[in-house]
Enzyme design. Sequence first.
Site, PDB file in Angstrom:
ATOM      1  N   GLY A  63     -87.903  16.708  -8.194  1.00 18.42           N
ATOM      2  CA  GLY A  63     -88.402  17.845  -8.815  1.00 18.42           C
ATOM      3  C   GLY A  63     -88.565  19.119  -7.973  1.00 18.42           C
ATOM      4  N   ASN A  73     -99.391  18.350 -15.134  1.00 20.51           N
ATOM      5  CA  ASN A  73     -99.436  17.049 -14.534  1.00 20.51           C
ATOM      6  C   ASN A  73    -100.751  16.437 -14.317  1.00 20.51           C
ATOM      7  OD1 ASN A  73     -98.914  19.049 -12.563  1.00 20.51           O
ATOM      8  ND2 ASN A  73     -99.492  18.009 -10.812  1.00 20.51           N
ATOM      9  N   GLN A 103     -92.855  16.117 -15.726  1.00 16.26           N
ATOM     10  CA  GLN A 103     -93.872  15.156 -16.505  1.00 16.26           C
ATOM     11  C   GLN A 103     -93.548  15.025 -17.917  1.00 16.26           C
ATOM     12  OE1 GLN A 103     -96.243  13.495 -15.132  1.00 16.26           O
ATOM     13  NE2 GLN A 103     -96.360  14.481 -13.183  1.00 16.26           N
ATOM     14  N   SER A 152     -87.004  14.673 -12.545  1.00 18.48           N
ATOM     15  CA  SER A 152     -87.192  13.909 -11.457  1.00 18.48           C
ATOM     16  C   SER A 152     -87.407  12.478 -11.957  1.00 18.48           C
ATOM     17  CB  SER A 152     -88.596  14.318 -10.963  1.00 18.48           C
ATOM     18  OG  SER A 152     -88.848  13.196  -9.711  1.00 18.48           O
ATOM     19  N   HIS A 184     -88.415   9.419 -10.532  1.00 17.38           N
ATOM     20  CA  HIS A 184     -89.394   8.500 -10.270  1.00 17.38           C
ATOM     21  C   HIS A 184     -90.478   8.665 -11.344  1.00 17.38           C
ATOM     22  CE1 HIS A 184     -92.496  10.744  -7.795  1.00 17.38           C
ATOM     23  NE2 HIS A 184     -91.526  11.721  -7.717  1.00 17.38           N
ATOM     24  N   THR A 208     -73.685  14.715   0.550  1.00 11.67           N
ATOM     25  CA  THR A 208     -72.866  13.703  -0.154  1.00 11.67           C
ATOM     26  C   THR A 208     -73.875  12.969  -1.462  1.00 11.67           C
ATOM     27  OG1 THR A 208     -72.121  13.290   1.973  1.00 11.67           O
ATOM     28  CG2 THR A 208     -72.133  11.427   0.428  1.00 11.67           C
ATOM     29  N   CYS A 236    -112.781  15.294  -1.842  1.00  9.72           N
ATOM     30  CA  CYS A 236    -113.868  16.158  -0.837  1.00  9.72           C
ATOM     31  C   CYS A 236    -113.358  15.849   0.449  1.00  9.72           C
ATOM     32  CB  CYS A 236    -115.066  15.155  -1.060  1.00  9.72           C
ATOM     33  SG  CYS A 236    -115.745  14.880  -2.420  1.00  9.72           S
TER      34      CYS A 236
END
Length: 374
Positions: A72, A151, A179, A199, A201, A237, A324
């Site tokens: 992505g 997302n 997403q 993307s 994954h 490649t 934080c």
Amino acid sequence: MKHFIYADNAATSKLDLEAFKAMESWFLDRYGNASQPYTFSREPKKALTESRSIIAECIGADPEEIYFTSGGTESDNWVIKSSAFSDAEHRAMITSSFEHHAVLNSCAFIERLGFPVAFVQPNEEGQILPEKLNGLITESTRLVSIMFANNEIGSIQPIKDLCDISHQHGALFHTDAVQAVGHIHVNVHDLGVDFLSASAHKFNGPKGIGFLYIRRGVDLPPLLDGGAQEKHHRAGTENIASIVGMAVALKQNCRSLIGIQEHVMSLENSLLTKLKETGLSFSRNGGKNTLPGLLSLSFPSKDGEAILHRMDLAGISISTGAACDSVNTKISHVLQAIRLDEGLARGTIRISLGKNNTEEDVDQIVTALVRIVS
Ligand code: PLP
């Protein structure tokens, strides 16, 4: 008995077993370079063609409109940076203030080089209203880039309407659909988009691989210069094993899209119902039209990061909307963009359920949340 629960599927997802099996021989036996002219390279070349067709079919594209990338981030960078340089007359760009950093930081890059970038703001429900875009767009706008679904809060955008407005003003339209693809119905031709990033994954494919859809007839100069791969548009490649894995994973998800959505929605409803029954005070972000299974929940006067770490100790992986350091709490740009009250933003977590989650997972998530938050 306590078991590890993965509830951060919007960050990444478990590799589909069929995709994993389909990849193996491309690593170990059929490892030829698809660009070479000899017989050993015929099979990888054929795998590229077949994978391209499978992916195209899943999103309603033609195979020659699919370009393989490393994911992505690369797809987003490619569209934004290459569009900026491709038309001296139309230099302006519009995006939203709650995009992924792959888009926002690519925009920051072209801004530093002098290309004007305007930001359209979402409303409090996380929606980019078409009239807001209409008010910003001008005849010098080259590209509009609005994400398909956010997302962090899952809100799904009116992509077709936003795309139509862009085209009416002579601008091209890109959507970061990282997403959305493999989770909800996406058809590029029905939507009319010029570019779409995805993307693997995020839809149970391997990491480090993705694709960019480029509508036929639209010219996008390459981002990566080098060899002649991908019709001279993306050098390097080809990663055959991952491309095959991506195609199989997408096909698996698209083939069972309705079933997966029903499963994930039923888990989502169950989680919300059970959480409400406990009497815990919380609110949900992202409005009514959100990605199945993605829950951005805010617990007033609580600390989302502390919840995350305590859930982690309970063996449950979730995400947060605020991080934080030792001095400050940094509220995510998404929660800031939807103008979420600071007290709620600090207490925000993201639970993203996927096809591998179960009702037992939901029960354990609720039990742990109640113990930790109260
Ligand atoms: N765009 C969105 C909306 C995302 O959620 C992500 C990853 O979290 C990306 C882009 C980046 O994708 P990748 O991890 O494949 O580079």
